[in-house]
Design a protein around this motif. Structure first.
Motif, PDB file in Angstrom:
ATOM      1  N   MET A 299       0.831  -1.207   0.000  1.00  0.00           N
ATOM      2  CA  MET A 299       0.000   0.000   0.000  1.00  0.00           C
ATOM      3  C   MET A 299       0.861   1.252   0.000  1.00  0.00           C
ATOM      4  O   MET A 299       1.958   1.273   0.559  1.00  0.00           O
ATOM      5  CB  MET A 299      -0.924   0.026   1.229  1.00  0.00           C
ATOM      6  N   ALA A 300       0.307   2.297  -0.596  1.00  0.00           N
ATOM      7  CA  ALA A 300       0.921   3.627  -0.549  1.00  0.00           C
ATOM      8  C   ALA A 300      -0.189   4.661  -0.580  1.00  0.00           C
ATOM      9  O   ALA A 300      -1.261   4.431  -1.148  1.00  0.00           O
ATOM     10  CB  ALA A 300       1.876   3.831  -1.717  1.00  0.00           C
ATOM     11  N   ASP A 301       0.070   5.807   0.044  1.00  0.00           N
ATOM     12  CA  ASP A 301      -0.928   6.876   0.041  1.00  0.00           C
ATOM     13  C   ASP A 301      -0.314   8.164  -0.476  1.00  0.00           C
ATOM     14  O   ASP A 301       0.908   8.307  -0.538  1.00  0.00           O
ATOM     15  CB  ASP A 301      -1.523   7.083   1.438  1.00  0.00           C
ATOM     16  N   PHE A 302      -1.194   9.081  -0.850  1.00  0.00           N
ATOM     17  CA  PHE A 302      -0.774  10.396  -1.341  1.00  0.00           C
ATOM     18  C   PHE A 302      -1.653  11.444  -0.681  1.00  0.00           C
ATOM     19  O   PHE A 302      -2.884  11.350  -0.711  1.00  0.00           O
ATOM     20  CB  PHE A 302      -0.916  10.472  -2.862  1.00  0.00           C
TER      21      PHE A 302
ATOM     22  N   MET B  51     -11.428   5.044 -10.938  1.00  0.00           N
ATOM     23  CA  MET B  51     -10.798   4.172  -9.941  1.00  0.00           C
ATOM     24  C   MET B  51     -11.187   2.721 -10.183  1.00  0.00           C
ATOM     25  O   MET B  51     -10.337   1.816 -10.196  1.00  0.00           O
ATOM     26  CB  MET B  51     -11.207   4.586  -8.525  1.00  0.00           C
ATOM     27  N   LYS B  52     -12.475   2.491 -10.368  1.00  0.00           N
ATOM     28  CA  LYS B  52     -12.947   1.127 -10.578  1.00  0.00           C
ATOM     29  C   LYS B  52     -12.348   0.517 -11.839  1.00  0.00           C
ATOM     30  O   LYS B  52     -11.980  -0.663 -11.867  1.00  0.00           O
ATOM     31  CB  LYS B  52     -14.475   1.115 -10.667  1.00  0.00           C
ATOM     32  N   ALA B  53     -12.245   1.324 -12.877  1.00  0.00           N
ATOM     33  CA  ALA B  53     -11.727   0.821 -14.152  1.00  0.00           C
ATOM     34  C   ALA B  53     -10.251   0.430 -14.059  1.00  0.00           C
ATOM     35  O   ALA B  53      -9.787  -0.460 -14.792  1.00  0.00           O
ATOM     36  CB  ALA B  53     -11.918   1.882 -15.236  1.00  0.00           C
ATOM     37  N   ALA B  54      -9.504   1.083 -13.167  1.00  0.00           N
ATOM     38  CA  ALA B  54      -8.070   0.815 -13.044  1.00  0.00           C
ATOM     39  C   ALA B  54      -7.771  -0.409 -12.187  1.00  0.00           C
ATOM     40  O   ALA B  54      -6.666  -0.976 -12.274  1.00  0.00           O
ATOM     41  CB  ALA B  54      -7.366   2.037 -12.464  1.00  0.00           C
TER      42      ALA B  54
ATOM     43  N   ARG C  33      -6.827  11.768   1.349  1.00  0.00           N
ATOM     44  CA  ARG C  33      -5.670  10.993   0.921  1.00  0.00           C
ATOM     45  C   ARG C  33      -6.108   9.912  -0.056  1.00  0.00           C
ATOM     46  O   ARG C  33      -7.148   9.300   0.125  1.00  0.00           O
ATOM     47  CB  ARG C  33      -4.959  10.339   2.118  1.00  0.00           C
ATOM     48  N   MET C  34      -5.300   9.709  -1.039  1.00  0.00           N
ATOM     49  CA  MET C  34      -5.526   8.642  -2.015  1.00  0.00           C
ATOM     50  C   MET C  34      -4.667   7.449  -1.621  1.00  0.00           C
ATOM     51  O   MET C  34      -3.481   7.607  -1.321  1.00  0.00           O
ATOM     52  CB  MET C  34      -5.136   9.132  -3.411  1.00  0.00           C
ATOM     53  N   VAL C  35      -5.254   6.260  -1.611  1.00  0.00           N
ATOM     54  CA  VAL C  35      -4.492   5.059  -1.271  1.00  0.00           C
ATOM     55  C   VAL C  35      -4.608   4.055  -2.409  1.00  0.00           C
ATOM     56  O   VAL C  35      -5.689   3.840  -2.962  1.00  0.00           O
ATOM     57  CB  VAL C  35      -4.956   4.439   0.073  1.00  0.00           C
ATOM     58  N   ALA C  36      -3.474   3.491  -2.772  1.00  0.00           N
ATOM     59  CA  ALA C  36      -3.413   2.477  -3.819  1.00  0.00           C
ATOM     60  C   ALA C  36      -2.783   1.216  -3.252  1.00  0.00           C
ATOM     61  O   ALA C  36      -1.849   1.277  -2.447  1.00  0.00           O
ATOM     62  CB  ALA C  36      -2.604   2.979  -5.012  1.00  0.00           C
TER      63      ALA C  36
ATOM     64  N   THR D 293       0.678   5.252  -8.547  1.00  0.00           N
ATOM     65  CA  THR D 293      -0.753   5.242  -8.842  1.00  0.00           C
ATOM     66  C   THR D 293      -1.515   6.136  -7.882  1.00  0.00           C
ATOM     67  O   THR D 293      -2.417   6.884  -8.286  1.00  0.00           O
ATOM     68  CB  THR D 293      -1.302   3.804  -8.782  1.00  0.00           C
ATOM     69  N   ALA D 294      -1.149   6.065  -6.589  1.00  0.00           N
ATOM     70  CA  ALA D 294      -1.799   6.933  -5.608  1.00  0.00           C
ATOM     71  C   ALA D 294      -1.574   8.396  -5.956  1.00  0.00           C
ATOM     72  O   ALA D 294      -2.502   9.222  -5.877  1.00  0.00           O
ATOM     73  CB  ALA D 294      -1.273   6.619  -4.203  1.00  0.00           C
ATOM     74  N   GLU D 295      -0.362   8.737  -6.344  1.00  0.00           N
ATOM     75  CA  GLU D 295      -0.068  10.134  -6.685  1.00  0.00           C
ATOM     76  C   GLU D 295      -0.799  10.564  -7.948  1.00  0.00           C
ATOM     77  O   GLU D 295      -1.334  11.686  -8.021  1.00  0.00           O
ATOM     78  CB  GLU D 295       1.430  10.329  -6.861  1.00  0.00           C
ATOM     79  N   THR D 296      -0.868   9.687  -8.944  1.00  0.00           N
ATOM     80  CA  THR D 296      -1.553  10.041 -10.188  1.00  0.00           C
ATOM     81  C   THR D 296      -3.013  10.372  -9.927  1.00  0.00           C
ATOM     82  O   THR D 296      -3.534  11.394 -10.391  1.00  0.00           O
ATOM     83  CB  THR D 296      -1.455   8.881 -11.195  1.00  0.00           C
ATOM     84  N   PHE D 297      -3.693   9.516  -9.178  1.00  0.00           N
ATOM     85  CA  PHE D 297      -5.102   9.768  -8.877  1.00  0.00           C
ATOM     86  C   PHE D 297      -5.267  10.933  -7.908  1.00  0.00           C
ATOM     87  O   PHE D 297      -6.219  11.719  -8.019  1.00  0.00           O
ATOM     88  CB  PHE D 297      -5.760   8.503  -8.327  1.00  0.00           C
ATOM     89  N   GLY D 298      -4.339  11.058  -6.958  1.00  0.00           N
ATOM     90  CA  GLY D 298      -4.417  12.171  -6.018  1.00  0.00           C
ATOM     91  C   GLY D 298      -4.283  13.512  -6.690  1.00  0.00           C
ATOM     92  O   GLY D 298      -5.006  14.466  -6.379  1.00  0.00           O
ATOM     93  N   ARG D 299      -3.353  13.606  -7.633  1.00  0.00           N
ATOM     94  CA  ARG D 299      -3.182  14.863  -8.371  1.00  0.00           C
ATOM     95  C   ARG D 299      -4.376  15.132  -9.286  1.00  0.00           C
ATOM     96  O   ARG D 299      -4.762  16.287  -9.494  1.00  0.00           O
ATOM     97  CB  ARG D 299      -1.880  14.827  -9.170  1.00  0.00           C
ATOM     98  N   LYS D 300      -4.949  14.074  -9.822  1.00  0.00           N
ATOM     99  CA  LYS D 300      -6.140  14.247 -10.648  1.00  0.00           C
ATOM    100  C   LYS D 300      -7.267  14.859  -9.823  1.00  0.00           C
ATOM    101  O   LYS D 300      -7.968  15.772 -10.286  1.00  0.00           O
ATOM    102  CB  LYS D 300      -6.570  12.892 -11.222  1.00  0.00           C
ATOM    103  N   LEU D 301      -7.430  14.378  -8.602  1.00  0.00           N
ATOM    104  CA  LEU D 301      -8.454  14.939  -7.727  1.00  0.00           C
ATOM    105  C   LEU D 301      -8.139  16.395  -7.402  1.00  0.00           C
ATOM    106  O   LEU D 301      -9.022  17.267  -7.438  1.00  0.00           O
ATOM    107  CB  LEU D 301      -8.559  14.128  -6.439  1.00  0.00           C
ATOM    108  N   PHE D 302      -6.881  16.674  -7.075  1.00  0.00           N
ATOM    109  CA  PHE D 302      -6.477  18.034  -6.733  1.00  0.00           C
ATOM    110  C   PHE D 302      -6.768  18.995  -7.884  1.00  0.00           C
ATOM    111  O   PHE D 302      -7.225  20.118  -7.675  1.00  0.00           O
ATOM    112  CB  PHE D 302      -4.989  18.059  -6.389  1.00  0.00           C
ATOM    113  N   ASP D 303      -6.535  18.543  -9.093  1.00  0.00           N
ATOM    114  CA  ASP D 303      -6.798  19.393 -10.263  1.00  0.00           C
ATOM    115  C   ASP D 303      -8.283  19.689 -10.440  1.00  0.00           C
ATOM    116  O   ASP D 303      -8.644  20.648 -11.133  1.00  0.00           O
ATOM    117  CB  ASP D 303      -6.244  18.728 -11.522  1.00  0.00           C
ATOM    118  N   MET D 304      -9.148  18.883  -9.831  1.00  0.00           N
ATOM    119  CA  MET D 304     -10.595  19.083  -9.941  1.00  0.00           C
ATOM    120  C   MET D 304     -11.150  19.948  -8.817  1.00  0.00           C
ATOM    121  O   MET D 304     -12.354  20.164  -8.739  1.00  0.00           O
ATOM    122  CB  MET D 304     -11.317  17.710  -9.873  1.00  0.00           C
TER     123      MET D 304
END
Length: 483
Positions: free
Chosen positions: A189-192, A214-217, A243-246, A258-269
């Protein structure tokens, strides 16, 4: 394979006036190894799924303590320690186990313990050793802590808000845990840290698309599971926030990336996610112009976030304006329920309703009301599982219908009204004491849904929450924040 199941779950509002003690857990649920022999309720439901799936696969199941309390203020220290120690003793008594699955909330704080879940999981790790797979199903409104991440193998949050996917996430966690215990996968596990505090309503865009992504990945290219820990904004924790956890299969760098990619995507929104709620005056002005039934969410008096559910601000304004064809609930006022039960259906009474718990509840409201109905042991549904309301009364005063009950719980479903006899289709406005969990049940009957920034202990203004343990270095406090 031997599977141990159990847990302790509550959500702590550090700023709420109601301490969480043993009475709160007794009113919610305390099951000494037999939660799955009782009716499934929202937080105990995962244990039912885990037992069923384990039995179907021929695994041995050992069930320990499960305890749940309605969200409130910090849990009293001796109460937490007593429940924790019983659960951990159950785990010790189980001997060597292959899998431990905990049903938890993730935002439980007790006197002297900022991170109850991390405390329990780390102690469980000491008992079981490194070979045992430890997993927990969490509410996304959790504080994802380092202690939880370091000592658990698997942390899976509900993806939906409202939480309509509790069964699916229970099944997901079970499958991941068994696969890991059999050696088929090696979860890491890792979080962002997204450095955001916000409300993430998943039925609408842009969150709908984010959850679907998220589900698709999941299950592809080594990614086993993705969860967004929204955070619980009203918990005074050093880790409060999003926090995003992968979870990846054996590759720590993949989990982190992966956690960072999705976390940054959320931040951009973030600016698309920010919503300004009207205050109660603006909201009622809007509702009066719309065709009914208009559903208004009294967000700051949501007992599902630790509020008292006896705030009168909205009621007082509705009565002041002389509005009719309005239904409101659930008001937690055991005293009023008791008086009405004594008087009986059809009685007309002078009653002092609400405003009892603290200044955040407003002033009590004096009304002359008719007791339209009295019901015992009323239930409403939260997703597929029933949830108790307790004893309830339907009061009518000046064209306003009020549902008052004696178990503090938020309004999940129209059943909270219709089980009492209220015809919601005939209402111009329906006011629910909830922040978002009402949405799945009420949106199909609503002409419009309005989230209201009412006064109370769950302010939707994330800039002004008076944290003492978290730095104010998050969006939206810092509007020009860069990750």
């Amino acid at each position: 394979m031997k599977v141990f199941i159990g847990g302790i779950a509550t959500e702590t509002n550090s700023f709420a006036p109601l301490p969480t003690g043993m009475i709160s857990f007794e009113e919610g649920m305390i099951a000494h190894g037999d939660a799955t022999a009782k009716q499934a309720e929202p937080f105990s439901a995962p244990l039912h799924f885990w037992r069923r799936m384990a039995k179907a696969a021929g695994h041995e199941v050992i069930e320990g303590l499960f305890a749940y309390a309605q969200p409130g203020g910090p849990t009293v220290k001796p109460v937490y320690e007593e429940l924790r120690d019983e659960l951990l003793q159950n785990l010790k008594d189980a001997g060597e186990v292959d899998v431990v699955l905990f049903g938890m909330h993730g935002a439980m704080i007790a006197d002297g313990y900022d991170d109850c879940e991390g405390d329990i999981i780390s102690r469980a790790r000491q008992i079981c050793g490194e070979k045992t797979i430890i997993g927990a199903e969490l509410d996304p409104h959790c504080h994802l802590t380092e202690r939880m991440l370091e000592n658990a193998n698997l942390l899976v949050c509900f993806k939906e808000y409202p939480h309509t996917d509790i069964p699916e996430r229970a099944e997901e966690l079970f499958g991941l845990a068994v696969s890991a215990a059999e050696g088929a996968t090696k979860p890491v596990m890792a979080d962002f840290d997204c450095r955001m505090i916000c409300a993430y309503h998943t039925p609408r865009e842009p969150m709908r698309g984010f959850v679907d992504a998220m589900k698709a990945a999941e299950g592809k290219d080594g990614v086993l599971s993705l969860s967004l820990a929204h955070g619980f904004p009203w918990g005074d924790s050093p880790r409060v926030g999003t926090r995003m956890v992968a979870i990846a299969d054996g590759v720590a760098s993949l989990a982190q990336r992966t956690a960072e990619t999705f976390g940054r995507k959320l931040f951009d929104m973030r600016w698309e996610l920010k919503r300004e709620y009207p205050d109660l005056h603006e909201a009622l002005d809007q509702a009066q112009k719309l065709k009914g039934p208009v559903v208004l969410a009294d967000t700051a008096d949501n007992p599902g976030g630790g509020a008292s559910s006896d705030a009168t601000f909205m009621l007082a304004e509705v009565l002041r304006r002389g509005l009719a064809d309005v239904a409101m609930g659930l008001f937690w006022d055991p005293i009023v329920v008791r008086i009405c039960r004594e008087a009986g259906e059809g009685a007309e009474l002078d009653l002092r309703l609400g405003g009892k718990c603290s200044p955040m509840s407003g002033d009590p409201v004096d009304i002359r009301a008719k007791v339209m109905a009295i019901r015992d042991d009323v239930q409403q549904h939260f997703g597929p599982t029933p949830s108790p309301i307790g004893n309830a009364v339907w009061l009518r005063t000046n064209g306003v219908d009020l549902i008052v009950n004696d178990i503090r719980t938020q309004t999940f479903h129209p059943e909270a009204f219709t089980a009492m006899g209220v015809d919601l289709a005939a209402c111009h406005m329906v006011v629910v004491k909830s922040s978002q969990h009402f949405y799945a049940g009420f949106s199909p009957i609503a002409s419009e849904v309005i989230y209201v920034a009412t006064p109370g202990s769950i302010t939707p203004d994330f800039k002004i929450i008076p944290y003492t343990k978290r730095e104010r270095n998050y969006w939206p406090v810092v509007e020009d924040l860069e990750l």
